[in-house]
Scaffold this motif. Structure first.
Motif, PDB file in Angstrom:
ATOM      1  N   GLN A 419      -9.619 -17.537   2.882  1.00 12.59           N
ATOM      2  CA  GLN A 419     -10.606 -17.439   1.913  1.00 12.59           C
ATOM      3  C   GLN A 419     -11.824 -16.818   2.237  1.00 12.59           C
ATOM      4  N   LYS A 420     -12.247 -16.952   3.588  1.00 12.89           N
ATOM      5  CA  LYS A 420     -13.618 -16.427   4.006  1.00 12.89           C
ATOM      6  C   LYS A 420     -13.131 -14.895   4.437  1.00 12.89           C
ATOM      7  N   ARG A 421     -11.953 -14.648   4.816  1.00 15.57           N
ATOM      8  CA  ARG A 421     -11.593 -13.346   5.198  1.00 15.57           C
ATOM      9  C   ARG A 421     -12.401 -13.015   6.574  1.00 15.57           C
ATOM     10  N   THR A 422     -12.440 -14.051   7.304  1.00 13.26           N
ATOM     11  CA  THR A 422     -13.059 -14.002   8.585  1.00 13.26           C
ATOM     12  C   THR A 422     -12.159 -12.888   9.635  1.00 13.26           C
ATOM     13  N   PRO A 423     -12.592 -11.882  10.094  1.00 11.33           N
ATOM     14  CA  PRO A 423     -11.604 -10.958  10.738  1.00 11.33           C
ATOM     15  C   PRO A 423     -11.265 -11.895  12.334  1.00 11.33           C
ATOM     16  N   ALA A 424      -9.995 -11.691  12.183  1.00  9.37           N
ATOM     17  CA  ALA A 424      -9.295 -12.247  13.516  1.00  9.37           C
ATOM     18  C   ALA A 424      -9.189 -11.437  14.716  1.00  9.37           C
ATOM     19  N   THR A 425     -10.183 -10.891  15.155  1.00  9.48           N
ATOM     20  CA  THR A 425     -10.330  -9.790  16.274  1.00  9.48           C
ATOM     21  C   THR A 425      -9.629 -10.180  17.550  1.00  9.48           C
ATOM     22  N   ALA A 426      -9.828 -11.232  17.806  1.00 12.07           N
ATOM     23  CA  ALA A 426      -9.143 -11.511  19.226  1.00 12.07           C
ATOM     24  C   ALA A 426      -7.762 -11.545  18.936  1.00 12.07           C
ATOM     25  N   GLU A 427      -7.491 -12.358  18.013  1.00 10.69           N
ATOM     26  CA  GLU A 427      -5.864 -12.412  17.787  1.00 10.69           C
ATOM     27  C   GLU A 427      -5.095 -11.144  17.512  1.00 10.69           C
ATOM     28  N   ALA A 428      -5.801 -10.205  16.885  1.00 12.99           N
ATOM     29  CA  ALA A 428      -5.290  -8.862  16.917  1.00 12.99           C
ATOM     30  C   ALA A 428      -5.202  -8.095  18.033  1.00 12.99           C
ATOM     31  N   LEU A 429      -6.053  -8.427  18.893  1.00 10.04           N
ATOM     32  CA  LEU A 429      -5.758  -7.796  20.231  1.00 10.04           C
ATOM     33  C   LEU A 429      -4.876  -8.370  21.173  1.00 10.04           C
ATOM     34  N   HIS A 430      -4.886  -9.785  20.898  1.00  7.72           N
ATOM     35  CA  HIS A 430      -3.708 -10.351  21.584  1.00  7.72           C
ATOM     36  C   HIS A 430      -2.074  -9.940  20.930  1.00  7.72           C
ATOM     37  N   LEU A 431      -2.164  -9.844  19.832  1.00  3.44           N
ATOM     38  CA  LEU A 431      -1.086  -9.353  19.226  1.00  3.44           C
ATOM     39  C   LEU A 431      -0.540  -8.076  19.745  1.00  3.44           C
ATOM     40  N   ILE A 432      -1.573  -6.974  19.894  1.00  2.00           N
ATOM     41  CA  ILE A 432      -1.324  -5.795  20.424  1.00  2.00           C
ATOM     42  C   ILE A 432      -0.708  -5.726  21.746  1.00  2.00           C
ATOM     43  N   TYR A 433      -1.387  -6.632  22.514  1.00  2.27           N
ATOM     44  CA  TYR A 433      -0.845  -6.742  23.927  1.00  2.27           C
ATOM     45  C   TYR A 433       0.532  -7.489  24.053  1.00  2.27           C
ATOM     46  N   LYS A 434       0.936  -8.342  23.193  1.00  2.00           N
ATOM     47  CA  LYS A 434       2.146  -8.940  23.209  1.00  2.00           C
ATOM     48  C   LYS A 434       3.179  -8.080  22.490  1.00  2.00           C
ATOM     49  N   LEU A 435       2.720  -7.256  21.677  1.00  2.00           N
ATOM     50  CA  LEU A 435       3.885  -6.140  21.001  1.00  2.00           C
ATOM     51  C   LEU A 435       4.137  -5.108  22.424  1.00  2.00           C
ATOM     52  N   LYS A 436       3.257  -4.876  23.047  1.00  2.00           N
ATOM     53  CA  LYS A 436       3.570  -4.041  24.155  1.00  2.00           C
ATOM     54  C   LYS A 436       4.471  -4.500  25.166  1.00  2.00           C
ATOM     55  N   GLU A 437       4.391  -5.891  25.273  1.00  2.00           N
ATOM     56  CA  GLU A 437       5.318  -6.468  26.183  1.00  2.00           C
ATOM     57  C   GLU A 437       6.769  -6.456  25.653  1.00  2.00           C
ATOM     58  N   GLN A 438       6.805  -6.233  24.086  1.00  2.00           N
ATOM     59  CA  GLN A 438       7.914  -6.162  23.425  1.00  2.00           C
ATOM     60  C   GLN A 438       8.434  -4.677  23.420  1.00  2.00           C
ATOM     61  N   LYS A 439       7.813  -3.733  24.114  1.00  2.00           N
ATOM     62  CA  LYS A 439       7.953  -2.217  23.720  1.00  2.00           C
ATOM     63  C   LYS A 439       7.733  -1.718  22.459  1.00  2.00           C
ATOM     64  N   ILE A 440       6.759  -2.196  21.692  1.00  2.00           N
ATOM     65  CA  ILE A 440       6.188  -1.732  20.602  1.00  2.00           C
ATOM     66  C   ILE A 440       4.804  -1.204  20.808  1.00  2.00           C
ATOM     67  N   LEU A 441       4.423  -0.096  20.208  1.00  2.00           N
ATOM     68  CA  LEU A 441       3.001   0.295  20.656  1.00  2.00           C
ATOM     69  C   LEU A 441       2.217   0.384  19.016  1.00  2.00           C
ATOM     70  N   LEU A 442       1.356  -0.440  19.129  1.00  2.00           N
ATOM     71  CA  LEU A 442       0.581  -0.293  17.659  1.00  2.00           C
ATOM     72  C   LEU A 442      -0.865  -0.703  18.239  1.00  2.00           C
ATOM     73  N   SER A 443      -1.622  -0.326  17.290  1.00  2.00           N
ATOM     74  CA  SER A 443      -3.287  -0.633  17.715  1.00  2.00           C
ATOM     75  C   SER A 443      -3.919  -1.230  16.532  1.00  2.00           C
ATOM     76  N   ALA A 444      -5.158  -1.822  16.907  1.00  2.00           N
ATOM     77  CA  ALA A 444      -6.186  -2.539  16.115  1.00  2.00           C
ATOM     78  C   ALA A 444      -7.312  -1.897  15.741  1.00  2.00           C
ATOM     79  N   ASP A 445      -7.709  -1.608  14.751  1.00  2.00           N
ATOM     80  CA  ASP A 445      -8.877  -0.910  14.565  1.00  2.00           C
ATOM     81  C   ASP A 445      -9.832  -1.364  13.284  1.00  2.00           C
TER      82      ASP A 445
END
Lengths: 543, 543
Positions: A419-445
């Motif tokens: 509803q509030k569309r509060t940006p999930a900044t930390a979650e995005a960053l965490h996800l990026i690092y977890k994806l890296k563990e899974q051998k996937i390169l993605l970025s958050a911007d």
């Protein structure tokens, strides 16, 4: 090499290992003693990763950040949409919009080699490559855009675009968009709020005017507005009127045809036409920055500005990143009229490397590969499929606030509260690092660093899309479970991106204020590109 | 290919045709019907020269000038110090300081190809090439200069140097030299009198301060001054004091270690030390621009600033042109302290192409060739010989006012009057065109366009030097005879560079005023890089 180039035809060869479940977390990689001079796919490794890192700290400017600062990747080779580290591990590259036709494309390499063997010199001599490339490149554009200036980078292109615009009528002021990034040279940091906002309050120059980003998810006028294109264009009109009242004169409106660093924002159709009308009436020109988004990435068009419709033609188009598949080159294309006004100053424009026969041979090869391998068709097909899959995720995951994209340019806006569309900044960053563990390169911007940014090599396949979304699905579920998002536990809401560096189990520090634009900027500023210590949601996540 | 690379070892193979006497003037070349798709040394010619030219006019910005506008050269291949046109004609290249280790050097091509086959990506990943290159490059510099930023062009390098300087103490103003050229982006045109002087009176920005060029032949303090180094440095000191009185703060003094476009000016020894002392005392930094003159060109040193002595170390060094033998790359090197101050702003510095593995592989290859082929030794030997030969010409020809140079960086200052040192602008231009007829590529530069500028590929041979000076000798004699210089006829004295476009026999228009700096600028402005119609002395010259 086991991976053929252009995975689209040969398929996803390593998929079996990855699919269906997450990989085990790699143990001890940072500390692994890597044998020197180990042969890695033809590449001789000269230094251990630790040595490479130490030398980098010694000899490379600290402002030059690495991906995954906590545990950077050492990449020794790449093919198509895959990159390989020094241990032979394979990564799926979802972010590299420079390796446009695929990493290490043999056709491009061959064209470069052939020309390097013959001649590489400046454009003060006549050469067929230069004119042939200019002809081919302008053929992809509306007829009016017929005159090229070849330069070496997106920054050189945008700087020259400003010079062209300013010379045109002698005006000086520039209208730029909120969160825009247009390059790293002095004149472009001046017009890039993405950069100058980080330098403090007084960093905006008087001649720079910032218009709202035409973002219908987070912006002033949203998807429920009856006519956001007109509403956003009116904002530009207001700026022009105010500027004129102050006796200032608009030289240019500049915008990426779709905002990339600004958060994968796709302007509503009709916006550019209206803006161009107002800007031209004020004696200014419309500069479409295609540095990140051009060359067929959007699929059905070669240029992203063409999404606005055939009735829209910019006055200047700037190109960059994908143009040479990694080779340093770029281009500015404009109208005969603007080019002649620029020439009338009598000042020569000479660019030592720009338009040399090797760069042009490479540019031609890239255009040929895009056509021969139907990479625009692929972008349309795979991009649509990726979007479809992601839209499914949106239904499933409260963390997914918005999915937007066209072709192989896709953004996933992560939120803590739909509803509030509060940006999930930390979650995005965490996800990026977890994806890296899974051998996937993605970025958050984006201004809050909460937008997952897909802009893979154009040979990205259906299977790649399926694979990355499957992994994202699992990881989002984990994060949501850990943070109690599904159970109504609001631990992760209203948290700031400020980092507490607890060894072993880093924690997200909560604070009773919304993540503001300023906080987003401060976060980037504190942590560089990716922070040394990244935050994870406060509950432990099992992988 | 009949010509081996690196002619030094294999010798001057085509010399026999050229030596001893002038070639017949080529007839009809511009109109020659050139067969399309003719095979020219492996190069397929796609368009006739006329077609190439027509396409260029259509698609390339008119501000981008060609050499010899009246009859431009179409070059299809090059090797070592030779370039070949579409008819197979061979030209001796005396001007290309970019093809530093020789055109199309196979070692450089091989290094590029090998790396392109493996990986070409950005510097956000760790890579051995980046750190190895940084290590090798900084090893050529004084220890203090240890931190690199890799970028794509001399312009990007100088722009970044200004950003580093300004961030260092928060100062903004820049001291630059008369006639200086530092690059084509907005921020550099601002500090390049060579460029902004052409834009009219008000083109100098308030933050820019122009110091006299330390030119001991044409400048304020000449060879007869007891201590020109101190005298010129005092001029900088005066500027600093005046600037400070006005409440302004100096961020940097920037100078090419030897002025190239400015007229092949070699500053007197000790000048940089004194300037650096004053600039640092004012909180500024010393930027040595080595874009045109670095990488061993001066022979006995790797960097031209080292001519000033071991006690001089700049705060920032910028590199460019020769660094990649034509590949678009460049570098800024600075001290740890300045780099850390820049990093402290929190702003990331990211350059998409800068420092990529291919650019670094090429940079490494260039360093290796310089060493392996002892190109510094060659520059010293051939450069000294060239200077010797030219000094002989000075004794012989009233047109030769001054010979200056070091290594393979040599200037010949042509004058109409040895006492008054009146620049022989039209004569220089005429000579350049006549040299072209003799298949020798040379250029004239400096504020009056009267300085013959030698900066050939570093594999230039003794025989090349002998050949070009022999031809210059014959041509100077012709010009002097035609203009009556030897007989005391003063027709060509005090003539302006304004062109009268008489078909068939273009004439130099005389005017009773000295060629002024302003006239020099106006000449450039009117005529572009090389004018469409070039002037010749008023008497007919027989060749």
């Amino acid at each position: 090499m086991e991976e053929g180039h252009g995975g689209r035809e040969k398929g996803w060869e390593g998929g079996g290992v990855w699919r269906g479940r997450l990989r085990d977390k790699r143990q001890g990689v940072p500390g692994l003693p890597v044998a020197r001079r180990a042969m890695l796919g033809g590449m001789e490794e000269r230094y251990s990763k630790a040595e490479t890192l130490a030398l980098r700290r010694k000899h490379i400017g600290p402002s030059c950040k690495v991906f995954f600062a906590k545990d950077p990747l050492k990449i020794v080779r790449a093919q198509g949409q895959y990159m390989f580290d020094e241990t032979g591990e394979k990564y799926l590259d979802c972010i590299n919009n420079v390796a446009h036709v695929g990493h290490s494309h043999p056709y491009v390499t061959k064209a470069a080699t052939k020309q390097m063997e013959l001649l590489n010199t400046n454009s003060r001599f006549l050469h067929d490559n230069l004119v042939q490339y200019a002809q081919r490149l302008t053929a992809t554009l509306p007829e009016k855009l017929s005159v090229c200036y070849f330069v070496n980078s997106g920054s050189e292109a945008n700087d020259l675009a400003l010079r062209l615009a300013r010379q045109y009528r002698g005006h000086h002021d520039v209208i730029t968009l909120e969160n825009a990034y247009h390059g790293h040279v002095t004149s472009l940091i001046d017009i890039s709020p993405y950069k100058f906002n980080q330098l403090g309050k007084d960093s905006k120059k008087e001649f720079v005017h910032v218009a709202p980003s035409p973002d219908i998810y987070r912006g002033r006028y949203r998807e429920d507005h009856p006519d956001p294109a007109t509403a956003y264009a009116e904002e530009v009109k207001k700026i022009i009127e105010e500027t004129q009242k102050n006796g200032r004169k608009i030289a240019a409106f500049i915008a990426e045809s779709m905002q990339s660093c600004g958060g994968q924002v796709i302007p509503p159709v009709g916006y550019f036409q209206k803006v161009a009308e107002y800007v031209r009436a004020a004696g200014g020109v419309f500069i479409a920055d295609e540095v990140q988004v051009g060359f067929g990435r959007v699929g059905k068009h070669f240029w992203a500005f063409q999404l606005q419709g055939e009735d829209f033609v910019p006055d200047i188009v700037t190109m960059g990143k994908p143009i040479g598949n990694g080779h340093p080159m770029s281009c500015v294309v404009t109208t005969r009229e603007i080019a002649e006004k620029f020439g009338a100053s009598g000042l020569e424009y000479f660019n030592t490397f720009g338009g040399n026969p090797v760069s042009c041979a490479i540019g031609l090869a890239v255009l040929e590969v895009i056509e021969k391998e139907d990479l625009q068709g692929n972008a349309t097909r795979v991009g649509s499929y990726l979007l479809e899959l992601l839209v499914e995720q949106k239904k499933k995951h409260p963390l997914v606030g918005d999915i937007r994209g066209v072709g192989l340019f896709v953004g996933v806006d992560l939120v803590k509260d739909q509803q509030k569309r509060t940006p999930a900044t930390a979650e995005a960053l965490h996800l990026i690092y977890k994806l890296k563990e899974q051998k996937i390169l993605l970025s958050a911007d984006g201004p809050y660093r909460n937008i997952l940014k897909f802009k893979p090599p154009m040979c990205f396949t259906m299977e790649d899309a399926k694979h990355v979304v499957e992994i994202i699905d699992v990881l989002l579920t984990e994060i949501e479970e850990a943070t109690g998002m599904k159970t109504g536990n609001d631990v992760s809401t209203n948290t700031r991106c400020k980092i507490k560096a607890n060894e072993g189990s880093p924690q997200l520090e909560s604070a009773n204020e919304s993540t503001s634009h300023l906080n987003g900027a401060a976060c980037r500023q504190e942590n560089g590109f990716y922070p040394e210590k990244h935050s994870v949601p406060s509950k432990t996540i099992r992988t």
